[in-house]
Design a protein around this motif. Sequence first.
Motif, mmCIF file in Angstrom:
data_model
loop_
_atom_site.group_PDB
_atom_site.id
_atom_site.type_symbol
_atom_site.label_atom_id
_atom_site.label_comp_id
_atom_site.label_asym_id
_atom_site.label_seq_id
_atom_site.Cartn_x
_atom_site.Cartn_y
_atom_site.Cartn_z
ATOM 1 N N GLY A 290 0.830 -1.203 0.000
ATOM 2 C CA GLY A 290 0.000 0.000 0.000
ATOM 3 C C GLY A 290 0.859 1.246 0.000
ATOM 4 N N LEU A 291 1.923 1.239 0.787
ATOM 5 C CA LEU A 291 2.824 2.388 0.821
ATOM 6 C C LEU A 291 3.513 2.584 -0.524
ATOM 7 C CD1 LEU A 291 4.724 2.118 4.204
ATOM 8 C CD2 LEU A 291 3.306 3.990 3.445
ATOM 9 N N LEU A 292 3.921 1.495 -1.139
ATOM 10 C CA LEU A 292 4.655 1.616 -2.392
ATOM 11 C C LEU A 292 3.775 2.109 -3.525
ATOM 12 C CD1 LEU A 292 6.785 -1.618 -2.460
ATOM 13 C CD2 LEU A 292 7.509 0.647 -1.903
ATOM 14 N N ARG A 293 2.502 1.632 -3.518
ATOM 15 C CA ARG A 293 1.641 2.018 -4.620
ATOM 16 C C ARG A 293 1.352 3.501 -4.617
ATOM 17 N NH1 ARG A 293 2.097 -2.612 -6.423
ATOM 18 N NH2 ARG A 293 0.402 -3.892 -7.183
ATOM 19 N N THR A 294 1.428 4.120 -3.453
ATOM 20 C CA THR A 294 1.101 5.543 -3.392
ATOM 21 C C THR A 294 2.345 6.395 -3.340
ATOM 22 O OG1 THR A 294 0.874 5.279 -1.012
ATOM 23 C CG2 THR A 294 -1.124 5.218 -2.309
ATOM 24 N N SER A 295 3.471 5.865 -3.765
ATOM 25 C CA SER A 295 4.677 6.689 -3.748
ATOM 26 C C SER A 295 5.590 6.244 -4.881
ATOM 27 C CB SER A 295 5.414 6.548 -2.428
ATOM 28 O OG SER A 295 5.829 5.222 -2.271
ATOM 29 N N LEU A 296 6.592 7.027 -5.135
ATOM 30 C CA LEU A 296 7.526 6.709 -6.214
ATOM 31 C C LEU A 296 8.647 5.884 -5.632
ATOM 32 C CD1 LEU A 296 7.985 10.059 -8.118
ATOM 33 C CD2 LEU A 296 7.099 7.972 -9.039
ATOM 34 N N SER A 297 8.367 4.628 -5.378
ATOM 35 C CA SER A 297 9.433 3.819 -4.803
ATOM 36 C C SER A 297 9.322 2.395 -5.313
ATOM 37 C CB SER A 297 9.367 3.839 -3.280
ATOM 38 O OG SER A 297 8.047 3.674 -2.856
ATOM 39 N N ALA A 298 10.398 1.683 -5.191
ATOM 40 C CA ALA A 298 10.430 0.279 -5.586
ATOM 41 C C ALA A 298 11.182 -0.472 -4.501
ATOM 42 C CB ALA A 298 11.142 0.100 -6.925
ATOM 43 N N CYS A 299 10.788 -1.693 -4.308
ATOM 44 C CA CYS A 299 11.326 -2.405 -3.154
ATOM 45 C C CYS A 299 11.833 -3.776 -3.569
ATOM 46 C CB CYS A 299 10.212 -2.547 -2.111
ATOM 47 S SG CYS A 299 10.722 -3.415 -0.644
ATOM 48 N N MET A 300 12.966 -4.152 -3.035
ATOM 49 C CA MET A 300 13.429 -5.525 -3.212
ATOM 50 C C MET A 300 13.553 -6.162 -1.831
ATOM 51 S SD MET A 300 17.054 -7.083 -4.456
ATOM 52 C CE MET A 300 16.887 -7.194 -6.195
ATOM 53 N N ILE A 301 12.972 -7.338 -1.699
ATOM 54 C CA ILE A 301 13.005 -8.035 -0.409
ATOM 55 C C ILE A 301 13.643 -9.387 -0.645
ATOM 56 C CG2 ILE A 301 11.595 -8.965 1.437
ATOM 57 C CD1 ILE A 301 9.461 -7.088 0.794
ATOM 58 N N THR A 302 14.580 -9.764 0.206
ATOM 59 C CA THR A 302 15.056 -11.145 0.119
ATOM 60 C C THR A 302 14.497 -11.892 1.329
ATOM 61 O OG1 THR A 302 17.067 -10.774 1.374
ATOM 62 C CG2 THR A 302 17.181 -10.406 -0.973
ATOM 63 N N MET A 303 14.047 -13.076 1.061
ATOM 64 C CA MET A 303 13.356 -13.801 2.114
ATOM 65 C C MET A 303 13.828 -15.235 2.119
ATOM 66 S SD MET A 303 9.291 -14.244 2.547
ATOM 67 C CE MET A 303 8.974 -12.541 2.721
#
Lengths: 475, 262
Positions: A290-303
Amino acid sequence: MAAVATCGTGAGSTGSVVAAGSKNHVTSFQRRGPRASGSDSSYSRLVSIAGTRPSVRNGQLLVSTGLPALDQLLGGGLAVGTVLLIEEDKYNIYSSLLFKYFLAEGIINGHTLLVASAKEDPADILQELPAPLLDDNFKKDFDEEACNHKTAESNIKMKIAWRYQLLPKMEQAGPVSSSRFGHYYDASKKMPQELIEASKWHGFFFPEKSSSTLNIEPCSLTHGYIKLLQFIQNIIYEEGFDGSNPQKKQKNILRIGIQNLGSPLWGDDICCTENGNSHSLTKFLYVLRGLLRTSLSACMITMPTHLIQNKAIISRVTNLSDTVVGLESFIGSERETNPLYKDYHGLIHIRQIPRLNNLIYDVSDVKDLAFKLKRKLFTIEWVQDNYLRQERNIYPPGFSYLLKQKDSAWGEGSLQHSTFLMSFLAKATAFASRLVRHSEPLEQTGSGRALQAAGPRLWRDGRRQEAPGLLVTPP
Amino acid sequence: DQLLNRPRSLSGPSGKLTLLCDANTDGSFLVHHFLSFYLKANCKVCFVALIQSFSHYNIVGQKLGVSLTVARECGQLVFLEGLKSSVDVFFRAQAEPHPLQFLREANAENLQPLYEFVREALKPVDDGEAAWRCPVLLVDDLSVLLSLGMGAVAVLDFIHYCRATVCWERKGNIVALVHDSGDTEDEENNILLNGLSHQSHLILRAEGLATGFCRDVHGQLRILWRTPSQPTTQRDQSLTYQYKIQDKSVSFFAKGMSPAVL
């Protein structure tokens, strides 16, 4: 082109560049403008963010993941506003390398970084980023290699395995200058210190932050996740990535990298027990998206998904992420000795690609991908061996097929039986598949064994044209 | 998507629950189809969109011929955007109960605020102008509610309450998407899926091909008509098609009859 320009600048509902509305949120999923390759003035406002480019298919803004080969597999890059989940390999060697490539790409492009980890201090992670490859001194090595590779294989016109030539070749482009989209990195050298100093980054190291008080009502998220979400939200809000404060300077992208999410170091016990706090991680991912969709950001997660005990959580996490890539390294597994994989270090599985703003999505046709870490490059290639698996829509998986090996009498590979029964069944299905596709069976000219139905042009003039070698029945 | 050649008459008995289910593939094209279908048919739609943002549905809807922004402005569409509202709910305490209240609570018991939202949204307008046809509730998707901490029973209760209001009281329809996790042992999801399958009138199940990925045939759609209220001795009618998703539509064909194979 004039119509296209007015569509871009006008106040049409799709063509609008900035969201209208009381809160002035900028969602990254709005249509940025026409897909034209020309430079319209309204279009250039958003393209001018360094390190991004619009997707060819749906106009979505993309950033590079740091690996041009992976970008190509993901349809051009990672879409801004989405989550890329990397399922770690067993010893977390290659996934941490991908993580570093992602961050290094952010530094080269001048994006703001947010690094979150529970294991290493973000400052230490940033010190170990790989150095970017510059054009001049590497290009000639690379060109030599590429030439050797090409002359050996492309000149031989394949006769039997002719389908191979129709397959797309993986791009092996050389290193590019820093103004282009993806960059190559040298894993043996470190990023120069001045570049790191010049970049803007925020670090979240969980053991440091865990002592401060909590000012949110207790919900089922673990403590670490709540702190991380608040931290991310603060950064996004304060630096204006969500459009709330109109930025005086140019818009920028926030790259968020979260390492080892879900591991016990974050306080989550899904890797320890089967009936742990099963909603914490999924809620975290939902609010993060939700946070990412409303902002100019991209996220990488390693799990570390191989550690999660409850398999249902893995499928829920996959459904909640946008792009999921799994890494499987050969270290310590029985595949290490398999001659098929002797050039490679592991396999890459693209498990999910999102369909954004579209009913369809870019998916590459090749599914058996392996990676290897050469001296300086991390390359991803198609594992070229299974001769008949390209017709996978007809052949069921789980059969072992005729394997192709190098250096045979025919010049491009001989067929070797894996087991007689399996190959018999494979040929039987080949016969049946010809019926489906061409709707005429071969004329019965031999003893009626399925071994003889090997191709449409095999029997011409009553004589065999190509010798299948091991498959022929003794006369 | 008139290629789905099944009787889609709204004048027929309404009050139906349609279950969309996907296994090993992405069934969101069905959601887009139903959204555009009901909007074009002039129904009042309440769309609980928990997975993607508004602009995603808007852009796909435009390819299918409807404009969600226009529909939202004139009141035909009530849109609950889960992703955006979840951020609001999570970080700031809300004054009045919010439909996604359960995100803040540690042990949320039920989805009552969400149900109240739906009921409010599909309330018949009394002034009588611009009478829309039957109200429709569209949920994308229910499996996310399980990931967010609700139990399967709570979600089933929610659907039950919605059916009582929307289907029985207001003679509307409900369409909901549930993911089928296949062989992973997600018991809560299986409970939810089985429970809903028994209650629904129409089940559309999108499956990936058993033989793996194919460029020309994206999957298989199984359609099952049921009559849950009247146990009859005749068997439920079922059809299977294979499909390929294109840029603006989906083309269906019988099994094995893909144009690429023939």
